[in-house]
Design an enzyme around this catalytic site. Sequence first.
Site, short mmCIF file in Angstrom:
data_model
loop_
_atom_site.label_atom_id
_atom_site.label_comp_id
_atom_site.label_asym_id
_atom_site.label_seq_id
_atom_site.Cartn_x
_atom_site.Cartn_y
_atom_site.Cartn_z
N SER A 119 -66.34 45.06 41.82
CA SER A 119 -67.06 45.28 40.57
C SER A 119 -67.52 46.73 40.57
O SER A 119 -67.46 47.41 41.61
CB SER A 119 -68.26 44.35 40.43
OG SER A 119 -69.40 44.87 41.07
N GLY B 253 -62.36 30.64 45.04
CA GLY B 253 -63.53 30.60 44.15
C GLY B 253 -63.30 30.03 42.77
O GLY B 253 -63.94 30.48 41.81
N TYR C 229 -74.95 44.29 47.98
CA TYR C 229 -73.87 43.93 47.05
C TYR C 229 -72.90 45.10 46.90
O TYR C 229 -71.68 44.92 46.94
CB TYR C 229 -74.46 43.56 45.69
CG TYR C 229 -73.42 43.19 44.66
CD1 TYR C 229 -72.61 42.07 44.83
CD2 TYR C 229 -73.25 43.96 43.51
CE1 TYR C 229 -71.66 41.72 43.87
CE2 TYR C 229 -72.31 43.62 42.55
CZ TYR C 229 -71.51 42.50 42.74
OH TYR C 229 -70.57 42.16 41.80
#
Length: 327
Positions: free
Chosen positions: A164, A30, A191
């Site tokens: 996260s 990424g 998510y």
Amino acid sequence: MQNFTRETTGLEVVKAFQEQVTGSTFVITGPSKDSLAAEAAYCLAQSPSPPAHIILLGRSEIKIQPVIDRISELNSSIKTSYIKLDLSDNKSVRTCAEQVQAVTSKIDVLINSAGIMALEEYSVSTDGYEMQLAACHIGHFLLTGLLLPQLQAAKAARVVTLTSMGYEASDFRFEDFNFNSGKTYDRWAAYGQAKAANFMFTTELARRAAAKGTAISAFVVHPGVVLSSGIMKAVSMEHLMKALEDTKAAYAAQGVEYVPEQLKTVEQGCSTMLVAALASGLDGKSGSFLKDCQVVGAEQLKPWVKDQEKANKLWELSSGWVGEKFL
């Protein structure tokens, strides 16, 4: 970790642990322009004792070429490679792993940084899995597993995977990870599930690697809230503010005040992943979660990411999804 704080930059971390950088091979997913992964690569390139090889994995060479050019400007002695990778396609992951193996015999650090966040519309990967789960977890699970021989060839390799604090939004949905084929889809729950999976994958990788007697350590990292990194391109400011208000309300219902995190720059955001990749103070702490450049105590974690039975169950489930047994 030393005197590092949330304001610490990635370059400060690299300079503090430059001996770990020297001559090492880093594989990073990424790393498109302006991403946390790209900034981490720039920091590594500026080490007084630079790495030997930085291998960048991503979907678009056009988006990553500026990063390669910048690394070359910073230090032209560093070998830099680009290899195409689509984490939402297991066939692409396998091809990528083969190409990584062709350009290096060992990997000192694998940084699983790529990800997507809160897609508004339900969609599935090439292999039929909810897209956030596929791109954040399944692809990285397969990639890491396929690269285990190269990680084992290093003296003491590390696997760093980004999660996260969004992991707090959802336990892993073992009975309905595909949201009833989209009928019950919720972008933030999806998510949260994907980020919880990153967490659980890391703790189980650490446990299995240790049980097999390998020198591979694994760490999971929350980089902070970095709006400029591109991770939130699927989320409008309106949706973000609504999510924050919903979170505040949920905390208030439990009698707890919710204090949003302060924003970080990309320079600050990449620091914790570099601490996880390099810091000598993490020896013996494989499986740890890091935030703001420090190890977070288990008492601060949600119960589902501390459940070894669930982590093992997800590993076995993931193995079935990709058709591979690792460790």
